[in-house]
Design an enzyme around this catalytic site. Structure first.
Site, short mmCIF file in Angstrom:
data_model
loop_
_atom_site.label_atom_id
_atom_site.label_comp_id
_atom_site.label_asym_id
_atom_site.label_seq_id
_atom_site.Cartn_x
_atom_site.Cartn_y
_atom_site.Cartn_z
N TYR A 187 36.46 4.88 -18.91
CA TYR A 187 35.56 5.34 -17.83
C TYR A 187 35.07 4.21 -16.94
CZ TYR A 187 35.37 10.29 -19.08
OH TYR A 187 35.67 11.63 -19.28
N SER A 235 31.49 4.79 -22.30
CA SER A 235 31.91 4.67 -20.89
C SER A 235 32.49 3.32 -20.50
CB SER A 235 30.76 4.99 -19.92
OG SER A 235 30.56 6.39 -19.83
N THR A 236 32.51 2.32 -21.40
CA THR A 236 32.97 0.99 -20.99
C THR A 236 34.47 0.80 -21.20
OG1 THR A 236 32.52 -0.03 -23.13
CG2 THR A 236 30.73 -0.01 -21.51
N GLY A 237 35.19 1.83 -21.58
CA GLY A 237 36.65 1.75 -21.70
C GLY A 237 37.30 2.47 -20.54
N ASP A 268 37.68 8.40 -28.79
CA ASP A 268 37.83 9.86 -28.94
C ASP A 268 39.10 10.16 -29.75
OD1 ASP A 268 37.88 12.54 -26.41
OD2 ASP A 268 37.42 12.56 -28.54
N GLY A 280 41.33 6.24 -26.70
CA GLY A 280 40.20 5.41 -27.12
C GLY A 280 39.53 5.87 -28.39
N ASP A 322 35.49 -0.73 -36.38
CA ASP A 322 36.08 0.55 -35.98
C ASP A 322 35.07 1.63 -36.30
OD1 ASP A 322 39.37 1.98 -36.26
OD2 ASP A 322 37.46 3.04 -36.04
N ASN A 327 35.20 13.45 -23.38
CA ASN A 327 35.29 13.89 -21.97
C ASN A 327 34.76 15.32 -21.92
OD1 ASN A 327 37.54 15.91 -22.20
ND2 ASN A 327 38.59 14.10 -22.96
N1 APR Z 1 35.94 2.29 -32.72
C1 APR Z 1 34.94 1.82 -31.92
N2 APR Z 1 35.07 1.65 -30.60
C2 APR Z 1 36.28 1.96 -30.07
C3 APR Z 1 37.36 2.46 -30.83
C4 APR Z 1 37.15 2.61 -32.21
N3 APR Z 1 38.11 3.08 -33.03
N4 APR Z 1 38.42 2.67 -29.98
C5 APR Z 1 38.02 2.30 -28.76
N5 APR Z 1 36.73 1.87 -28.81
C6 APR Z 1 35.89 1.33 -27.74
C7 APR Z 1 36.56 0.82 -26.51
O1 APR Z 1 37.13 -0.47 -26.74
C8 APR Z 1 35.38 0.77 -25.57
O2 APR Z 1 34.62 -0.39 -25.82
O3 APR Z 1 35.07 2.38 -27.28
C9 APR Z 1 34.56 1.99 -26.00
C10 APR Z 1 34.67 3.20 -25.08
O4 APR Z 1 36.00 3.29 -24.59
P1 APR Z 1 36.77 4.70 -24.50
O5 APR Z 1 37.10 5.14 -25.88
O6 APR Z 1 37.88 4.52 -23.53
O7 APR Z 1 35.70 5.72 -23.93
P2 APR Z 1 35.11 5.88 -22.45
O8 APR Z 1 35.19 4.62 -21.66
O9 APR Z 1 33.76 6.53 -22.66
O10 APR Z 1 36.13 6.91 -21.78
C11 APR Z 1 36.12 8.24 -22.24
O11 APR Z 1 38.47 8.24 -22.63
O12 APR Z 1 39.36 8.64 -24.69
C12 APR Z 1 39.07 9.22 -23.48
O13 APR Z 1 38.67 11.52 -24.02
C13 APR Z 1 38.05 10.31 -23.63
O14 APR Z 1 38.35 11.02 -21.38
C14 APR Z 1 37.48 10.33 -22.24
C15 APR Z 1 37.45 8.87 -21.87
#
Ligand code: APR
Length: 170
Positions: free
Chosen positions: A119, A115-117, A32, A30, A8, A22
């Site tokens: 986005y 960006s792999t979540g 963020d 996520g 984490d 974002n």
């Molecule tokens: N620690 C580490 N990695 C994490 C955590 C955490 N606590 N929570 C989620 N992740 C991972 C996800 O599993 C993924 O592999 O972070 C990676 C990025 O995923 P997202 O958090 O969804 O970010 P992203 O794909 O860049 O999308 C950004 O999502 O949360 C919103 O405000 C953010 O609008 C923006 C968008």
């Protein structure tokens, strides 16, 4: 120097955490959401003064209740099929965050998989872009980093970054 770990991001005892934000910088889900929850309400207040952030760029704030002294908010590209310079914008996030860390004077930094979540950037495409950007930047720019950690939240992500690292020969 470069570590790829499962965990984490908010647990990392490093001087700067990189957030996958974002353009509003006002929080989300996520990683963020996790960072904002762990840092406390002062983080959103600090972010609200920054006037947002362009995709591919970063802005930094204090870490407040986080162990980390700083949060470097990076705005990754939303995947649009690969014809909108997503790779260039993604690499820019990692490079800009590393440069901002140097400006802040930090020596240890941790990244999520930007960006792999939400986005939707395909993991198998993002991992090599991210690692190439980090390793190229570390090899060519002046810095004082002793630790750059990429923290994967699940084993699928970990496997993708480990495969990308092996392919880089690093
Ligand atoms: N620690 C580490 N990695 C994490 C955590 C955490 N606590 N929570 C989620 N992740 C991972 C996800 O599993 C993924 O592999 O972070 C990676 C990025 O995923 P997202 O958090 O969804 O970010 P992203 O794909 O860049 O999308 C950004 O999502 O949360 C919103 O405000 C953010 O609008 C923006 C968008």
């Amino acid at each position: 120097m470069l570590e790829i770990t499962l965990g984490d991001l908010t647990d990392q005892q490093v001087e700067a955490l990189v957030n996958a934000a974002n353009p509003t910088l006002l929080g989300g889900g996520g990683v963020d959401g996790a960072i904002h929850r762990a840092a406390g309400p002062q983080l959103r207040a600090a972010c609200s003064l920054l006037g947002g952030c362009e995709t591919g760029q970063v802005k930094s704030t204090p870490g407040f209740e986080l162990w980390a002294r700083y949060v470097i908010h990076a705005v990754g590209p939303i995947w649009q099929g690969g014809q909108a310079f997503e790779d260039v914008l993604l690499a820019s996030c990692y490079r800009a965050a590393l440069a901002e860390g140097v400006r802040l004077g930090v020596r240890t930094i941790a990244f999520p998989s930007i960006s792999t979540g939400a986005y939707g950037y395909p993991l198998a495409l993002a991992a090599p872009v991210a690692l190439a950007a980090i390793t190229d930047w570390l090899a060519t720019q002046p810095h004082g980093y002793t630790l750059v950690r990429l923290v994967c939240y699940d084993t699928t992500t970990l496997a993708a970054y480990q495969a990308a690292e092996a392919a880089l020969g690093h």
